[in-house]
Design a protein around this motif. Structure first.
Motif, PDB file in Angstrom:
ATOM      1  N   LEU A 169       0.859  -1.179   0.000  1.00  0.00           N
ATOM      2  CA  LEU A 169       0.000   0.000   0.000  1.00  0.00           C
ATOM      3  C   LEU A 169       0.898   1.233   0.000  1.00  0.00           C
ATOM      4  O   LEU A 169       1.957   1.246   0.623  1.00  0.00           O
ATOM      5  CB  LEU A 169      -0.911   0.004   1.223  1.00  0.00           C
ATOM      6  CG  LEU A 169      -1.721  -1.276   1.466  1.00  0.00           C
ATOM      7  CD1 LEU A 169      -2.630  -1.104   2.676  1.00  0.00           C
ATOM      8  CD2 LEU A 169      -2.518  -1.679   0.250  1.00  0.00           C
ATOM      9  N   SER A 170       0.417   2.274  -0.675  1.00  0.00           N
ATOM     10  CA  SER A 170       1.236   3.459  -0.887  1.00  0.00           C
ATOM     11  C   SER A 170       0.629   4.694  -0.233  1.00  0.00           C
ATOM     12  O   SER A 170      -0.599   4.846  -0.192  1.00  0.00           O
ATOM     13  CB  SER A 170       1.371   3.698  -2.394  1.00  0.00           C
ATOM     14  OG  SER A 170       1.962   4.943  -2.666  1.00  0.00           O
ATOM     15  N   THR A 201      11.062  11.863   1.802  1.00  0.00           N
ATOM     16  CA  THR A 201      10.132  12.568   2.692  1.00  0.00           C
ATOM     17  C   THR A 201       8.690  12.391   2.275  1.00  0.00           C
ATOM     18  O   THR A 201       7.789  12.319   3.106  1.00  0.00           O
ATOM     19  CB  THR A 201      10.473  14.068   2.722  1.00  0.00           C
ATOM     20  OG1 THR A 201      11.811  14.228   3.201  1.00  0.00           O
ATOM     21  CG2 THR A 201       9.523  14.839   3.622  1.00  0.00           C
ATOM     22  N   SER A 202       8.442  12.324   0.982  1.00  0.00           N
ATOM     23  CA  SER A 202       7.077  12.363   0.471  1.00  0.00           C
ATOM     24  C   SER A 202       6.361  11.023   0.478  1.00  0.00           C
ATOM     25  O   SER A 202       5.137  10.987   0.504  1.00  0.00           O
ATOM     26  CB  SER A 202       7.075  12.919  -0.959  1.00  0.00           C
ATOM     27  OG  SER A 202       7.614  14.221  -0.989  1.00  0.00           O
ATOM     28  N   PHE A 203       7.085   9.926   0.401  1.00  0.00           N
ATOM     29  CA  PHE A 203       6.461   8.629   0.202  1.00  0.00           C
ATOM     30  C   PHE A 203       6.726   7.674   1.357  1.00  0.00           C
ATOM     31  O   PHE A 203       7.809   7.651   1.935  1.00  0.00           O
ATOM     32  CB  PHE A 203       6.965   7.974  -1.092  1.00  0.00           C
ATOM     33  CG  PHE A 203       6.393   8.574  -2.331  1.00  0.00           C
ATOM     34  CD1 PHE A 203       7.003   9.673  -2.926  1.00  0.00           C
ATOM     35  CD2 PHE A 203       5.242   8.059  -2.905  1.00  0.00           C
ATOM     36  CE1 PHE A 203       6.471  10.248  -4.081  1.00  0.00           C
ATOM     37  CE2 PHE A 203       4.706   8.627  -4.057  1.00  0.00           C
ATOM     38  CZ  PHE A 203       5.322   9.712  -4.641  1.00  0.00           C
ATOM     39  N   CYS A 204       5.712   6.848   1.640  1.00  0.00           N
ATOM     40  CA  CYS A 204       5.858   5.789   2.633  1.00  0.00           C
ATOM     41  C   CYS A 204       5.013   4.608   2.171  1.00  0.00           C
ATOM     42  O   CYS A 204       3.891   4.807   1.677  1.00  0.00           O
ATOM     43  CB  CYS A 204       5.401   6.271   4.010  1.00  0.00           C
ATOM     44  SG  CYS A 204       5.912   5.215   5.367  1.00  0.00           S
ATOM     45  N   PHE A 205       5.556   3.400   2.310  1.00  0.00           N
ATOM     46  CA  PHE A 205       4.871   2.203   1.844  1.00  0.00           C
ATOM     47  C   PHE A 205       4.644   1.246   3.005  1.00  0.00           C
ATOM     48  O   PHE A 205       5.453   1.164   3.926  1.00  0.00           O
ATOM     49  CB  PHE A 205       5.698   1.490   0.761  1.00  0.00           C
ATOM     50  CG  PHE A 205       5.956   2.332  -0.454  1.00  0.00           C
ATOM     51  CD1 PHE A 205       7.163   2.994  -0.594  1.00  0.00           C
ATOM     52  CD2 PHE A 205       4.995   2.473  -1.433  1.00  0.00           C
ATOM     53  CE1 PHE A 205       7.420   3.784  -1.710  1.00  0.00           C
ATOM     54  CE2 PHE A 205       5.226   3.258  -2.551  1.00  0.00           C
ATOM     55  CZ  PHE A 205       6.450   3.909  -2.686  1.00  0.00           C
ATOM     56  N   LEU A 206       3.525   0.544   2.929  1.00  0.00           N
ATOM     57  CA  LEU A 206       3.213  -0.522   3.877  1.00  0.00           C
ATOM     58  C   LEU A 206       3.232  -1.831   3.099  1.00  0.00           C
ATOM     59  O   LEU A 206       2.482  -1.980   2.129  1.00  0.00           O
ATOM     60  CB  LEU A 206       1.841  -0.289   4.511  1.00  0.00           C
ATOM     61  CG  LEU A 206       1.266  -1.428   5.346  1.00  0.00           C
ATOM     62  CD1 LEU A 206       2.146  -1.719   6.545  1.00  0.00           C
ATOM     63  CD2 LEU A 206      -0.150  -1.082   5.812  1.00  0.00           C
ATOM     64  N   ASP A 207       4.095  -2.750   3.508  1.00  0.00           N
ATOM     65  CA  ASP A 207       4.186  -4.051   2.877  1.00  0.00           C
ATOM     66  C   ASP A 207       3.625  -5.101   3.830  1.00  0.00           C
ATOM     67  O   ASP A 207       4.058  -5.188   4.978  1.00  0.00           O
ATOM     68  CB  ASP A 207       5.651  -4.405   2.563  1.00  0.00           C
ATOM     69  CG  ASP A 207       6.309  -3.409   1.637  1.00  0.00           C
ATOM     70  OD1 ASP A 207       7.404  -2.918   1.973  1.00  0.00           O
ATOM     71  OD2 ASP A 207       5.720  -3.114   0.580  1.00  0.00           O
ATOM     72  N   ILE A 208       2.709  -5.892   3.317  1.00  0.00           N
ATOM     73  CA  ILE A 208       2.205  -7.031   4.081  1.00  0.00           C
ATOM     74  C   ILE A 208       2.701  -8.279   3.377  1.00  0.00           C
ATOM     75  O   ILE A 208       2.314  -8.558   2.242  1.00  0.00           O
ATOM     76  CB  ILE A 208       0.672  -7.020   4.188  1.00  0.00           C
ATOM     77  CG1 ILE A 208       0.182  -5.653   4.694  1.00  0.00           C
ATOM     78  CG2 ILE A 208       0.199  -8.120   5.128  1.00  0.00           C
ATOM     79  CD1 ILE A 208      -1.335  -5.511   4.750  1.00  0.00           C
TER      80      ILE A 208
END
Lengths: 114, 111
Positions: free
Chosen positions: B21-22, B71-78
């Motif tokens: 998810l982004s 700084t701008s992006f964060c990802f959630l990996d499952i």
């Protein structure tokens, strides 16, 4: 009450009435409190906040009251409107290096009838 | 308008199939958070980044990972989604001690 469960407390009011939503928080070290409104399928939206050195803060149609002695927070909405229908969460933030880390209360479902 | 953007808004995955998810932000906030919100429950913090420093909550399962390339992006990996991971995943941002600003969320369905 417990923060985990399938049945959120509900409050049902008539349009134009005043609404009061209550919240008990758990951490006596918390020094910042926020009320969020969450509509179905959306993210929480900021309503109003209060720091622990205050006991009352007013916004537009909303007032937050803080009672640190009994660790209780309330949100008052004046002249409630159908657009106010949503789930309302209180959230607490501990001080120090907790940044914006929040612990949420269980939430209350507000339904406003026209 | 400055904002927090989450993509996709709805994600369907299969049991055990990795999913990412982004989240992106135009607020230039230095803290980014991922919260999990199950049906009829309150949001629960999974982890957060303060700049590049990653901070995991003690009870966040190892199945959940995160990356913040800038700084701008964060990802959630499952890594291996289970049926119990079906939830709304909320990204939020803040300045160091300011209130978090939430994105619209991604609703994850696991089949």
């Amino acid at each position: 009450g417990e923060s985990v469960g399938l049945h959120l407390p509900t409050l049902s009011v008539q349009e134009g009435d005043n609404s009061i939503i209550n919240c008990a928080y758990s951490n006596s070290a918390s020094d910042y409190f926020i009320w969020y409104k969450q509509e179905s399928g959306k993210g929480p939206q900021f309503i109003i906040d209060i720091r622990s050195n205050m006991d009352k803060r007013q916004g537009q149609r909303v007032t937050v009251l803080l009672n640190k002695t009994v660790k209780h927070l309330s949100l008052q909405i004046a002249a409630t409107q159908p657009g106010d229908s949503a789930v309302y969460f209180c959230a607490e933030q501990a001080g120090g290096t907790s940044y914006g880390k929040l612990t949420f209360g269980q939430g209350t479902i507000l339904t406003v009838h026209p | 308008d400055a904002m927090v953007i989450q993509n996709p808004r709805y994600q369907v995955t299969q049991f055990g199939k990795p999913v990412t998810l982004s989240c992106s932000q135009t607020l230039n906030h230095n803290v980014m958070y991922w919260y999990q919100q199950k049906s009829s429950q309150a949001p629960k913090l999974l982890f957060h980044y303060y700049d590049k420093d990653f901070n995991n909550e003690a009870d966040t399962p190892d199945n959940f990972q995160s990356r913040r390339p800038n700084t701008s992006f964060c990802f959630l990996d499952i890594r291996s989604p289970g049926l119990g991971d079906a939830a709304m995943y909320l990204c939020a941002t803040s300045e160091r001690v300011a209130r978090p600003f939430f994105g619209p969320g991604t609703r994850l369905t696991v089949l």
